[in-house]
Structures are given as structure tokens and as C-alpha cells.
Design an enzyme around this catalytic site. Structure first.
Site, PDB file in Angstrom:
ATOM      1  N   ASP A 259       0.813  -1.220   0.000  1.00 17.00           N
ATOM      2  CA  ASP A 259       0.000   0.000   0.000  1.00 17.00           C
ATOM      3  C   ASP A 259       0.845   1.268   0.000  1.00 17.00           C
ATOM      4  OD1 ASP A 259       0.839  -0.329   2.600  1.00 17.00           O
ATOM      5  OD2 ASP A 259      -1.155  -0.360   3.476  1.00 17.00           O
TER       6      ASP A 259
HETATM    7  C1  LAN Z   1       3.470  -1.038  10.259  1.00 18.47           C
HETATM    8  C2  LAN Z   1       3.262   0.381   9.963  1.00 18.47           C
HETATM    9  C3  LAN Z   1       2.670   0.677   8.631  1.00 18.47           C
HETATM   10  C4  LAN Z   1       1.737  -0.411   8.169  1.00 18.47           C
HETATM   11  C5  LAN Z   1       0.761   0.034   7.058  1.00 18.47           C
HETATM   12  C6  LAN Z   1       1.455   0.630   5.848  1.00 18.47           C
HETATM   13  C7  LAN Z   1      -0.177   1.095   7.611  1.00 18.47           C
HETATM   14  C8  LAN Z   1      -0.069  -1.169   6.667  1.00 18.47           C
HETATM   15  O1  LAN Z   1      -1.077  -0.783   5.780  1.00 18.47           O
HETATM   16  C9  LAN Z   1       0.793  -2.325   6.236  1.00 18.47           C
HETATM   17  C10 LAN Z   1       1.721  -2.772   7.369  1.00 18.47           C
HETATM   18  C11 LAN Z   1       2.590  -1.651   7.949  1.00 18.47           C
HETATM   19  C12 LAN Z   1       3.765  -1.433   7.024  1.00 18.47           C
HETATM   20  C13 LAN Z   1       3.172  -2.018   9.315  1.00 18.47           C
HETATM   21  C14 LAN Z   1       3.529  -3.428   9.633  1.00 18.47           C
HETATM   22  C15 LAN Z   1       3.933  -3.741  11.077  1.00 18.47           C
HETATM   23  C16 LAN Z   1       4.715  -2.613  11.736  1.00 18.47           C
HETATM   24  C17 LAN Z   1       5.995  -2.384  10.966  1.00 18.47           C
HETATM   25  C18 LAN Z   1       3.831  -1.365  11.682  1.00 18.47           C
HETATM   26  C19 LAN Z   1       2.509  -1.492  12.395  1.00 18.47           C
HETATM   27  C20 LAN Z   1       4.654  -0.400  12.517  1.00 18.47           C
HETATM   28  C21 LAN Z   1       5.259  -1.278  13.643  1.00 18.47           C
HETATM   29  C22 LAN Z   1       5.051  -2.743  13.238  1.00 18.47           C
HETATM   30  C23 LAN Z   1       6.238  -3.642  13.615  1.00 18.47           C
HETATM   31  C24 LAN Z   1       5.879  -5.085  13.387  1.00 18.47           C
HETATM   32  C25 LAN Z   1       6.640  -3.393  15.056  1.00 18.47           C
HETATM   33  C26 LAN Z   1       7.775  -4.219  15.513  1.00 18.47           C
HETATM   34  C27 LAN Z   1       7.274  -5.370  16.256  1.00 18.47           C
HETATM   35  C28 LAN Z   1       7.369  -6.660  15.909  1.00 18.47           C
HETATM   36  C29 LAN Z   1       6.209  -7.524  16.155  1.00 18.47           C
HETATM   37  C30 LAN Z   1       8.566  -7.264  15.270  1.00 18.47           C
END
Ligand code: LAN
Length: 683
Positions: free
Chosen positions: A417
Site C-alpha cells: 500500500d
Molecule cells: C506497520 C506500519 C505501517 C503499516 C501500514 C502501511 C499502515 C499497513 O497498511 C501495512 C503494514 C505496515 C507497514 C506495518 C507493519 C507492522 C509494523 C511495521 C507497523 C505497524 C509499525 C510497527 C510494526 C512492527 C511489526 C513493530 C515491531 C514489532 C514486531 C512484532 C517485530
């Protein structure tokens, strides 16, 4: 102890440095020197995020929703940095700081004294009234959150009886001590030497020796899980332990109880296969470091990889120093103190929506916004990734040529996205009269190739990669605190971004891969149909929750020509939303919707969710305009005289359970919804 004074630094001494080492990078620095402070005064960006007084012009009272959107944008523009992007805080999770603090401690390093003070302030401010910390700032305390953050505070220099520490220890004992901590936490405590590796469940690096065809081979796992597993398995297999300091000994006493797990002779023996596996996982984590300039995919693996590089190559190595130099990218100073963010920022995500909001509301055509808009396009132009990762196939990465990332291009990860919203933003901005073509058609085609490469057989789009494994892999989910993380699932949000980008692109460049695009869009719409719930809604995995995903899904359906007048499923979706409009005209959902899968009504309406519902109903061309009218009035009533909206409850979620804040959304989506509501109410 009520007399305890939480330590703090002088907030007027902090500055936000943007783009120093790479495009879009943001890091907070503390200026000790008065001369330096004078020559680099604090701007509105810093003042706003630190909760200091922002100097902005008086605005006229808005009469229409568009006036209000314009005022909102006038305020939000004050938060734009000189490089064109909108630096934003990205906090919420409370399991990140301990990893960083422990990793630095075992490598014999520490943060600056100002950073340490501000982290202490953050943790003490975020401590819940029940006395401890949970998985994220909106959740009640758990053993995990409380033990880990207690340990972090001790390492940061708080004494065992300083301030609330005794109370927190009592709470830990009451909650049953360290045995209740999930594996990740135990790994960190073992690395520190405060817990025993024998009490940690097996994390065998040998899994990375499996041939690729094996259905549960790690390359098939969701990228965040495998990039965290890899360094964890290294530390586990090498039984890495930091120096035994007196502090570590005293923490051992606190955590003394651990379940000794059955000894698994083969896996923990020193047979050559173990050494082979250790070398293999080390190689993989080196690829990850080199692909991302030591940022890694996120804050968890960042800290783990840093310890691995230190353990193997030592404190003077390039690799370890490289890691140290990119720690600040994850730290954000807020009015409540210094936090570790969910990523190294949300740069692309915020700017892509802002750009589209500016164009769709017509605000981008107003002369006063031209500079800001040109700045956004310039930033987006530089943020596109032009090549595939350095270690592409070797690192099991998905292609990135032409992609936009979630944060910065240096971080190097495509998200389906993010490439899509990035492309949509560029297309929208480049269609304005006064902008030039920054991103040419070849580069757009590269982006389209990447988007097309990410559709799954179901028609849906997942996050970072194609779905590579079976849902059965969830049986291996060892994170305990998260749900649905073992593989990359499809999401209506990501699918909508992808299909809407492709559709828009096909109007600009109708010949390029026309059939592929049409087939992909049609399949994507089928997927959106398939995952609609019987009550008409869609479940959201990245924003809260049904309101968020339903907005996306109705955007998809509007692109397929399915609106209220023409489609029963759109009628059902609108009914779902309209039935949940609150008496004040707004919408409000809590993150519990994501946890339970049932709509959880917030006690107060939220401007962000109200904006999502407004946009959803406009996509659907919902005929009863009074619904949107009342919602727009609510959003306007919450706007302050200077154009801002105040922060309300958290907006985002991940892995079903962990809330994460998107504080720019209150500007972006309020502006967007008001601007579009203005047109819709007049039509
Ligand atoms: C995010 C942030 C952005 C998010 C969107 C783009 C909003 C979404 O549409 C797709 C997935 C994504 C990229 C995403 C995936 C998981 C993340 C990176 C997070 C929520 C921000 C933090 C999270 C990450 C997994 C945190 C670290 C923790 C672990 C469980 C390893």
C-alpha cells in the site's frame, strides 16, 4: 511516592534534524551550547511536538467545511519540514525501549544523559494508574510490559527504591514474576544475564538450514517475524550473555524463578550442524543490515542485530559502529519524553495521504499552498526506490524497483500500500497546472510492475511480500502476545490502495500492461467482495478498525462503479456505518474492535474515525446528506481557532493486539473529509 519529581531536560534545547544522513531521516538532538541554540532557533515543528507554544497567525472563523479544511491545512503546513515532509511522532508500543536499552548496556554503551533522562520521563509518564505498563500505552499492565520497562529504568540509572520503583516491584511479584513473560522478553533478559537461557523455549537456527521447498521454512514467514527470529536464534544458539554487573545480579534476584525447560541434546549440542546454522543466520542478518544501512526492518530486529554484530565482530567493528550511528533514527522526543518509535518514522505514509487530501479538496490549487505542494512532490520524487535490494535473492527479499517505502527509501522495504499510495500521490500532484513532471513515466511503470508483482492468488494484497506459506504456520507462533503474524495475510486496506493506484495509472498510461492491470483490478475487487462481513463491514488490521477498513473497501467498490444506488452490498455497508453514528454526529471505535473482532463503541466520538466514515459515505454516494452534514459539523466543532485539532484516542493497530498512534491523521483526514464533504453537500 507523591513527592518524587520526575527528571526532565530543558525542552527548549532540543532540535529536530531532518535528512542529515539520508533522505527523510529525522532525529532529535540536544544542543548544550547556547551559541548553537541561538544560531539554530527552535521552529514550529519542534515546538508543536514538544507541546510548547506554537506561533501561528490568527485565522478567520470558518463558515463552511472547506474554510475549516483550509484552516486545518494552514496549521498543518507549519509542521512541514524544509525537505518537504511532515515529521511525525509514531509511538504507542511499550515493548521497544527495553530492547534498545538492554542492547546498548550489554555492548557497553549508553544513550546520552539527556536521552536517558527523557526516556525515564516517558516511561514514568506512560505508567498506568494500576502501577505498571502494558503492551502499548492504551492497554492495562502485564507482567511483560512491567518487568521489561522496570529493567529499562534500572539500566537507565534509576535506583531500586527511587520514586515508584518499590511499588512497581511489588506489582511484579503480585503478577507472578518473570515466568509469565513471553519468549521475546525472556531472550532479552537472558542476553542481559538477568534470566537463564535454559528457561527460554528453543529458538533453533537450524530452521534456516531447511531447503526452501519445506512448507515451514523461515523464508515463508511474515517478514517481521523472520527478521526477528534470525538474530534471536543467533543469540540463543551462541548463548550470548552481557557482562555480569552488580545491577544484573540484583535483577537476577528479582527474576529468580524460571522454569527450566527440558534439555534438548541434539539442538544444543556442539555438533557441526549447529555451527553451520549459526554461520547461516549470521550471514542473513548481515544482508539485512547492509540492505537497510543498519536500520533493519524495524525497532525489534534493530536492537537484536546490533548485539549480534557486536558479539561476533566486536566494539570496534564497522558494523557495530554503523549500528550505533543509526540508533537515533528510532527515537522521538514527545511532550511526554523520549520514545522508541514503531519504525524510523511514517514519512511516506503521512505525506502520501496529505498530498492526495490537498489535491482532492482543491486546496492544492490555492496559491498559498503552492510552495508546500511543490515541497511534497520533491520529497516524493526523492523517496522512490530505484533499484532492487543489494542482497535481493540472497536475502529472500521482494523486489523494490520503483517502490515507495512506509518511512524512508534507505530503510529499503516495499509495502504494497505504500508503493500504491506513493504513486497515487505523485500522479495527483503531477496533474496540477503548476507542477512539473518529477517522476517520469518509466519510473511510474517500475512502480506499477512492483504493485502487479504483489497480488496473491486470492486477489488480495498482503503487506511486504506475497503470501509465502500456509495459514497453518500460525501453530508455530511463539510471540504469544500477537495474533496472525506467521505469514503475510491479505488485507482489504492494502488491496484497495493497490487497485486504486493501478486504476488511476491506467488512465494516464493506458497502453502499459493494460490487460494485466485489468485482470489484477478485477480480481482485487472479487477479493474485496469475498471478505465483506455479513453485517456489511470490513475488518481493519492496520487502523481502528471496521470504520477504517470500510472506508478503504468502499473506495474500491466506488472504483468498480458500485455505489449505494447500484449495489446491495454498498447499501449494507452504509447501513453498518450509519447505525453507528453517535448522537453528536461523530463515530468512535476503540482498539478492542481489532482484538475481539466485534465493533467496540468508544465512549467519545473521534474526529479521525468520523472523517473515515465521512469519506466512506462519500465514496458510496450515500443519498441522505444530513448524515455527512452532522459529521462535518462535529469535526468543525472540535477545531481550535488556529486550525488544529487536539489529539484524541489512538488510531492504529498491528498484529491484532498492539495499538499504535498516527498523530498526523487528525490533520490529514479531517482536512480531507471536510474538503470532500463541502463539495458533496453542495452537489
Ligand atoms: C506497520 C506500519 C505501517 C503499516 C501500514 C502501511 C499502515 C499497513 O497498511 C501495512 C503494514 C505496515 C507497514 C506495518 C507493519 C507492522 C509494523 C511495521 C507497523 C505497524 C509499525 C510497527 C510494526 C512492527 C511489526 C513493530 C515491531 C514489532 C514486531 C512484532 C517485530
Amino acid at each position: 511516592m507523591s513527592t518524587y519529581k520526575v527528571p526532565s531536560t530543558d525542552l527548549t534545547h532540543w532540535r529536530l534534524k531532518v535528512g542529515e544522513d539520508s533522505h527523510g531521516q529525522q532525529k532529535w538532538v540536544y544542543l548544550r551550547d547556547e551559541e548553537e541554540r541561538k544560531s539554530w532557533p527552535q521552529g514550529n515543528v519542534e515546538k508543536y511536538w514538544l507541546g510548547l507554544k506554537v506561533v501561528v497567525p490568527e485565522l478567520e472563523e470558518p463558515r463552511t467545511p472547506l474554510d475549516a479544511a483550509r484552516n486545518g491545512f494552514r496549521f498543518y503546513k507549519e509542521l512541514q519540514s524544509e525537505d518537504g515532509h511532515f515529521s511525525t511522532e509514531y509511538g504507542g508500543p511499550l515493548f521497544l525501549i527495553p530492547g534498545l536499552v538492554i542492547s546498548l548496556a550489554v555492548c557497553g554503551r549508553s544513550l546520552t544523559s539527556e536521552q536517558s533522562t527523557e526516556i525515564k520521563r516517558y516511561l514514568l509518564n506512560k505508567r498506568r494508574k494500576e502501577g505498571g505498563w502494558g503492551l502499548h500505552t492504551a492497554a492495562p499492565p502485564t507482567v511483560y510490559g512491567t518487568v521489561m520497562n522496570y529493567v529499562a529504568l534500572r539500566i537507565l540509572g534509576m535506583g531500586p527504591d527511587e520514586g515508584p520503583m518499590t511499588e512497581i516491584r511489588a506489582l511484579i511479584h503480585k503478577m507472578g514474576g518473570a515466568t509469565g513473560i513471553p519468549t521475546w522478553g525472556k531472550v532479552w533478559l537472558s542476553v542481559l544475564g538477568a534470566y537463564d537461557w535454559d528457561g527460554v523455549g528453543s529458538i533453533p537456527p537450524e530452521l534456516w538450514l531447511l531447503p526452501d521447498w519445506v512448507p515451514f521454512a523461515p523464508w515463508r514467514w511474515w517478514i517481521h517475524v523472520r527478521q526477528t527470529f534470525t538474530p534471536m536464534s543467533y543469540l540463543y544458539a551462541t548463548r550470548f550473555i552481557g557482562p555480569f554487573t552488580p545491577l544484573v545480579w540484583s535483577l537476577r534476584n528479582l527474576l529468580a524463578v524460571y522454569e527450566k525447560l527440558p534439555y534438548i541434546p541434539y539442538l544444543s549440542s556442539s555438533l557441526p550442524v549447529r555451527q553451520l546454522a549459526i554461520d547461516r543466520v549470521y550471514q542473513l542478518l548481515v544482508y539485512e543490515d547492509e540492505n537497510t544501512t543498519y536500520q533493519t526492518i524495524g525497532p525489534v530486529s534493530k536492537a537484536f542485530n546490533m548485539v549480534c554484530r557486536y558479539a561476533r565482530e566486536g566494539p570496534e567493528s564497522e558494523a557495530f559502529k554503523g549500528h550505533l550511528s543509526r540508533v537515533d533514527d528510532f527515537l522521538w522526543l514527545s511532550k511526554d519524553g523520549l520514545m522508541m518509535m514503531g519504525t524510523n518514522g511514517s514519512q511516506l505514509w503521512d505525506i502520501a495521504f496529505t498530498a492526495q487530501a490537498a489535491v482532492e479538496t482543491g486546496l492544492a490549487n490555492e496559491q498559498e499552498n503552492e510552495e508546500s505542494v511543490k515541497g511534497m512532490l520533491d520529497w516524493l520524487d526523492k523517496a522512490q526506490m530505484r533499484e532492487n535490494p543489494k542482497w535481493y535473492k540472497e536475502g529472500y527479499r521482494h523486489r523494490t524497483k520503483g517502490a515507495w517505502p512506509f518511512s524512508t527509501p534507505e530503510q529499503s522495504y516495499v509495502v504494497s500500500d505504500c508503493v500504491s499510495e506513493g504513486l497515487k500521490a505523485v500522479m495527483a500532484l503531477q496533474e496540477l497546472d503548476y507542477t512539473s513532471e518529477a517522476v517520469d513515466s518509466d519510473r511510474m511503470r517500475d512502480a506499477v510492475d512492483t504493485i502487479l508483482s504483489m497480488q496473491n492468488p486470492s486477489g488480495g494484497f498482503a503487506s511486504y511480500e506475497l503470501q509465502r506459506g500456509s495459514k497453518k504456520l500460525e501453530w508455530l507462533n511463539a510471540a504469544e502476545v500477537f495474533g496472525n503474524i506467521m505469514i503475510d495475510y491479505e488485507y482489504p486496506e492494502c488491496t484497495t490502495s493497490a487497485l486504486s493506484a493501478l486504476k488511476h495509472f491506467s488512465k494516464l498510461d493506458p497502453k502499459y500492461r493494460a490487460e494485466d492491470i485489468e485482470r489484477t483490478v478485477n480480481k482485487a475487487i472479487e477479493y474485496i467482495h469475498d471478505v465483506q462481513k455479513p453485517d456489511g463491514s470490513w475488518y481493519g488490521s492496520w487502523g481502528i478498525c471496521f470504520t477504517y477498513a470500510t472506508m478503504f473497501a468502499l473506495e474500491s467498490l466506488s472504483i468498480a462503479g458500485e455505489t449505494w444506488a447500484k449495489s446491495e452490498r454498498v447499501k449494507l455497508a452504509c447501513d453498518f456505518l450509519v447505525q453507528r453514528q453517535m448522537s453528536d454526529g461523530g463515530w468512535g471505535e476503540t482498539y478492542m474492535s481489532c482484538v475481539t473482532g466485534e465493533y467496540a463503541q468508544h465512549e467519545n466520538s473521534q474526529v479521525v474515525q468520523t472523517s473515515w466514515a465521512v469519506l466512506a459515505l462519500i465514496y458510496a454516494q450515500y443519498p441522505d446528506k444530513s448524515v455527512v452534514d452532522r459529521a462535518a459539523k462535529l469535526i468543525m466543532s472540535r477545531q481550535k481557532k488556529d486550525g488544529r485539532w487536539e489529539q484524541e484516542d489512538t488510531e492504529g493497530i498491528f498484529n491484532k493486539n498492539c495499538a499504535i498512534d498516527y498523530p498526523a491523521f487528525k490533520f490529514i483526514f479531517c482536512i480531507w473529509a471536510l474538503g470532500r464533504a463541502d463539495k458533496y453537500l453542495r452537489s
